[in-house]
Design a protein around this motif. Structure first.
Motif, mmCIF file in Angstrom:
data_model
loop_
_atom_site.group_PDB
_atom_site.id
_atom_site.type_symbol
_atom_site.label_atom_id
_atom_site.label_comp_id
_atom_site.label_asym_id
_atom_site.label_seq_id
_atom_site.Cartn_x
_atom_site.Cartn_y
_atom_site.Cartn_z
ATOM 1 N N ARG A 5 -5.256 2.817 -1.970
ATOM 2 C CA ARG A 5 -5.356 1.593 -3.179
ATOM 3 C C ARG A 5 -6.690 0.856 -3.380
ATOM 4 O O ARG A 5 -6.601 -0.254 -4.291
ATOM 5 C CB ARG A 5 -4.220 1.690 -3.805
ATOM 6 N N GLY A 6 -7.137 0.645 -2.388
ATOM 7 C CA GLY A 6 -8.485 0.199 -1.664
ATOM 8 C C GLY A 6 -9.389 0.712 -1.070
ATOM 9 O O GLY A 6 -9.281 1.902 -0.520
ATOM 10 N N VAL B 196 -18.007 -1.264 -7.997
ATOM 11 C CA VAL B 196 -17.853 0.335 -7.774
ATOM 12 C C VAL B 196 -16.559 -0.138 -6.373
ATOM 13 O O VAL B 196 -15.471 -0.267 -7.180
ATOM 14 C CB VAL B 196 -18.658 1.122 -7.970
ATOM 15 N N LEU B 197 -17.367 -0.691 -5.319
ATOM 16 C CA LEU B 197 -16.739 -0.475 -4.388
ATOM 17 C C LEU B 197 -15.509 -1.706 -4.679
ATOM 18 O O LEU B 197 -16.062 -2.885 -4.897
ATOM 19 C CB LEU B 197 -16.796 -0.047 -3.099
ATOM 20 N N ASN B 198 -14.233 -1.591 -3.925
ATOM 21 C CA ASN B 198 -13.077 -2.751 -4.401
ATOM 22 C C ASN B 198 -13.519 -2.979 -2.297
ATOM 23 O O ASN B 198 -13.523 -2.111 -1.212
ATOM 24 C CB ASN B 198 -11.981 -2.850 -5.087
ATOM 25 N N TYR B 199 -12.428 -4.328 -1.708
ATOM 26 C CA TYR B 199 -11.922 -4.508 -0.077
ATOM 27 C C TYR B 199 -11.112 -5.368 -0.963
ATOM 28 O O TYR B 199 -10.691 -6.271 -1.673
ATOM 29 C CB TYR B 199 -13.058 -5.164 0.508
ATOM 30 N N ASN B 200 -9.552 -5.414 0.497
ATOM 31 C CA ASN B 200 -8.688 -5.802 -0.089
ATOM 32 C C ASN B 200 -8.611 -7.033 0.836
ATOM 33 O O ASN B 200 -9.735 -7.287 1.522
ATOM 34 C CB ASN B 200 -7.686 -5.047 0.028
ATOM 35 N N SER B 201 -7.573 -8.193 0.649
ATOM 36 C CA SER B 201 -8.071 -8.945 1.870
ATOM 37 C C SER B 201 -6.029 -10.022 1.544
ATOM 38 O O SER B 201 -5.368 -9.602 1.020
ATOM 39 C CB SER B 201 -8.655 -10.149 1.329
ATOM 40 N N ALA B 202 -6.122 -10.316 2.690
ATOM 41 C CA ALA B 202 -4.763 -11.608 2.755
ATOM 42 C C ALA B 202 -4.912 -12.409 1.929
ATOM 43 O O ALA B 202 -4.080 -12.960 1.763
ATOM 44 C CB ALA B 202 -4.280 -11.571 4.229
ATOM 45 N N THR C 160 -1.608 -9.757 4.859
ATOM 46 C CA THR C 160 -2.261 -8.146 5.927
ATOM 47 C C THR C 160 -1.948 -7.308 5.818
ATOM 48 O O THR C 160 -2.760 -6.429 5.239
ATOM 49 C CB THR C 160 -2.979 -8.750 7.121
ATOM 50 N N ALA C 161 -0.487 -7.572 6.329
ATOM 51 C CA ALA C 161 0.138 -5.529 6.220
ATOM 52 C C ALA C 161 0.226 -4.865 4.622
ATOM 53 O O ALA C 161 -0.700 -3.653 4.196
ATOM 54 C CB ALA C 161 1.379 -5.886 6.459
ATOM 55 N N GLU C 162 -0.052 -5.264 3.548
ATOM 56 C CA GLU C 162 0.057 -4.950 2.231
ATOM 57 C C GLU C 162 -1.146 -4.883 1.591
ATOM 58 O O GLU C 162 -1.480 -3.863 1.400
ATOM 59 C CB GLU C 162 0.311 -6.294 1.240
ATOM 60 N N ALA C 163 -2.130 -5.657 2.497
ATOM 61 C CA ALA C 163 -3.880 -5.033 2.071
ATOM 62 C C ALA C 163 -4.158 -3.872 2.600
ATOM 63 O O ALA C 163 -4.708 -3.058 1.805
ATOM 64 C CB ALA C 163 -4.945 -6.191 3.025
ATOM 65 N N VAL C 164 -3.442 -3.954 4.089
ATOM 66 C CA VAL C 164 -3.743 -3.080 4.434
ATOM 67 C C VAL C 164 -3.275 -1.723 3.968
ATOM 68 O O VAL C 164 -4.071 0.267 3.712
ATOM 69 C CB VAL C 164 -3.890 -2.736 6.470
ATOM 70 N N THR C 165 -1.669 -1.488 3.632
ATOM 71 C CA THR C 165 -1.037 -0.228 3.113
ATOM 72 C C THR C 165 -2.068 0.153 1.970
ATOM 73 O O THR C 165 -1.534 1.608 1.583
ATOM 74 C CB THR C 165 0.176 -1.217 3.043
#
Length: 327
Positions: A201-202, A155-161, A190-195
């Protein structure tokens, strides 16, 4: 006339070769055109910061005008391949990190061979990674996050670069070690992923300690752990993931300069000596520490040993986590 021309050209080539050989060190020390550090990701990311930290001093120390040039694309493969094919004259270097080996480890054909086509010439700094979640995720520690994720498999997601980036690898390794099932969402940097985690949205993201200060000020993010073996001197209040129940877990990375493999050892040694002198400077050390990096001064042999050991480690992590180009 033809014979004279051939003899003249032959003598000319021999003279040029002799001059190049004899003047190798001298040529390096002289300014001559622009020298480039290629960053194989988008501008403003963690890979660029250590290069910026030494750029001015490197120009002064070597007598060459060093610029930093981004060549992003294909998870870093475009810029990396560009350097592998560059002239081996010490004027085109790659800003690399431990994730240098990941594309090949995933079974892809990245248009370059990560070991045979590169010479590790100078390490700039070493860093670890910070695990952050969106503030709406009801956890305060990494241990709580692991339990929460286990209650919501898939269910949970994670973002990356991006696929195969160090941020992807670190989070996939964390999830595998913690035995949790999360969905990976790759970004271009990285910046987009953290934003997008900050904006809700993540759910989670792991970011390098380099440049992490700006994220620590964002109240929409919550820091819950660090991937280093021991607590960071810069961020002493952040517990390690090993402290949070993942005994023995750590994920760290070097950030250094690679040259095309055919670069003469004399040039490699001069770059290595220049960078080691620079990172030994108190002001530069503090600059790198502010980026979350320590700065060990490795000679060519020491860096090469770390380089080869990391190839084994990164290949092992990719295999254990099952990361592919489609992950």
């Amino acid at each position: 006339m033809m014979q004279f021309k051939e003899n003249f050209l032959g003598r000319r080539q021999l003279m040029l070769a002799a001059l190049l050989s004899a003047g190798l060190g001298k040529a390096f020390a002289q300014s001559g055109g622009v020298s480039r550090i290629i960053v194989p990701f988008a501008p403003g990311g963690a890979r660029e910061m250590p290069a910026r930290a030494i750029q001015q001093e490197l120009s002064q120390e070597t007598g060459q005008n060093w610029i930093i040039e981004s060549k992003p694309g294909a998870g870093g493969a475009i810029g990396t391949a560009f350097v592998s094919k560059a002239a081996p004259d010490g004027k085109t270097l790659l800003m690399a990190a431990s994730s240098h080996f990941v594309t090949a480890a995933m079974g892809a054909r990245p248009f370059y061979e990560p070991v045979k086509e590169f010479a590790p010439v100078a390490n700039i700094g070493n860093q670890s990674y910070i695990l952050m979640v969106n503030a709406s995720v009801p956890v305060k520690t990494a241990g709580e996050f692991i339990q929460y994720a286990k209650s919501k498999p898939g269910v949970l997601n994670y973002n990356s670069a991006g696929v195969g980036s160090s941020t992807h690898l670190a989070m996939a390794y964390f999830a595998k070690t913690a035995d949790i099932d999360m969905v990976h969402v790759p970004y271009k940097g990285t910046a987009e992923a953290v934003t997008d985690v900050s904006g809700g949205r993540g759910n989670a993201v792991i970011v390098p300690t380099a440049g992490v200060g700006v994220y620590l000020q964002d109240t929409r993010l919550r820091v819950i752990g660090i991937t280093s073996k021991k607590r960071s001197a810069l961020l002493p209040n952040i517990p390690t993931l090993a402290e949070s129940g993942l005994a023995g877990f750590h994920f760290e990375s070097w950030f250094g300069l690679l040259a095309p493999a055919a670069t003469p050892v004399a040039i490699q040694e001069k770059i290595n000596a220049a960078v080691n002198k620079i990172i030994g400077n108190k002001d530069v050390k503090e600059r790198l520490l502010a980026l979350g990096m320590d700065s060990p001064q490795w000679n060519l042999d020491a860096f090469n040993k770390v380089f080869l050991a990391d190839r084994e480690l990164m290949t092992k992590i990719v295999k254990e986590t099952g990361i592919t180009r489609e992950s």
